[in-house]
Motif scaffolding. Structure first.
Motif, short mmCIF file in Angstrom:
data_model
loop_
_atom_site.label_atom_id
_atom_site.label_comp_id
_atom_site.label_asym_id
_atom_site.label_seq_id
_atom_site.Cartn_x
_atom_site.Cartn_y
_atom_site.Cartn_z
N ALA A 98 6.68 4.49 0.70
CA ALA A 98 6.40 3.07 0.47
C ALA A 98 6.10 2.35 1.78
N LEU A 99 6.87 2.65 2.82
CA LEU A 99 6.63 2.01 4.11
C LEU A 99 5.33 2.49 4.73
N ALA A 102 2.00 5.71 -4.47
CA ALA A 102 3.26 5.08 -4.85
C ALA A 102 3.67 5.49 -6.26
N GLU A 103 2.70 5.52 -7.17
CA GLU A 103 2.99 5.93 -8.54
C GLU A 103 3.41 7.40 -8.61
N ALA A 104 2.77 8.24 -7.82
CA ALA A 104 3.11 9.67 -7.81
C ALA A 104 4.52 9.89 -7.27
N THR A 105 4.85 9.14 -6.22
CA THR A 105 6.20 9.26 -5.66
C THR A 105 7.25 8.82 -6.67
N GLU A 106 6.97 7.73 -7.35
CA GLU A 106 7.89 7.25 -8.38
C GLU A 106 8.04 8.27 -9.50
N ALA A 107 6.94 8.87 -9.91
CA ALA A 107 6.98 9.89 -10.97
C ALA A 107 7.78 11.11 -10.53
N ALA A 108 7.64 11.50 -9.27
CA ALA A 108 8.39 12.65 -8.76
C ALA A 108 9.89 12.38 -8.77
N ASP A 163 15.79 3.37 -10.06
CA ASP A 163 15.66 1.96 -9.68
C ASP A 163 15.13 1.81 -8.27
N GLN A 164 15.66 2.60 -7.35
CA GLN A 164 15.22 2.52 -5.96
C GLN A 164 13.76 2.97 -5.83
N ALA A 165 13.38 4.02 -6.54
CA ALA A 165 11.99 4.49 -6.50
C ALA A 165 11.06 3.45 -7.11
N ASP A 166 11.50 2.80 -8.18
CA ASP A 166 10.69 1.77 -8.81
C ASP A 166 10.48 0.59 -7.86
N ASN A 167 11.55 0.17 -7.19
CA ASN A 167 11.44 -0.93 -6.24
C ASN A 167 10.54 -0.56 -5.07
N GLU A 185 2.92 -0.93 -3.84
CA GLU A 185 1.76 -1.42 -4.59
C GLU A 185 1.41 -2.85 -4.18
N ASP A 186 2.42 -3.68 -3.93
CA ASP A 186 2.15 -5.03 -3.45
C ASP A 186 1.48 -4.99 -2.08
N ALA A 187 1.97 -4.11 -1.21
CA ALA A 187 1.36 -3.97 0.11
C ALA A 187 -0.08 -3.48 -0.02
#
Length: 90
Positions: free
Chosen positions: A12-13, A32-38, A68-72, A78-80
């Motif tokens: 994310a960073l 970001a989506e792939a990381t969240e899915a993993a 929750d942490q991965a979603d955040n 995604e905002d960045a």
């Protein structure tokens, strides 16, 4: 578990440093989506492994916290990425 969360946070960073064009924005959002899915898949595996054990509830809590942490982290990434082109999150 902590390693997985650290990877999601680092991804994310790192997305904040991507190039400023549409293809870069799309790639950053996909990453970001792939990381969240993993992380979600890892959490599912943790829960499945603990099912029916004495630690099932604690593992479910850990898995939920990881999700929750991965979603955040994914939302922040995604905002960045959205700001790369427009300067405002979508």
């Amino acid at each position: 578990m902590k390693k997985l969360i650290a990877i999601a946070s680092a991804a994310a960073l790192g997305l904040g440093l991507a190039a400023c064009d549409s293809s870069a924005e799309n790639a950053a959002e996909e990453s970001a989506e792939a990381t969240e899915a993993a992380v979600d898949e890892q959490a599912d595996a943790m829960e499945a492994a603990a099912q029916g054990t004495a630690t099932e509830e604690a593992v479910e809590d850990q898995a939920d916290a990881a999700r929750d942490q991965a979603d955040n982290a994914a939302d922040a990434a995604e905002d960045a990425a959205d700001q790369m082109d427009s300067g405002t999150p979508e």
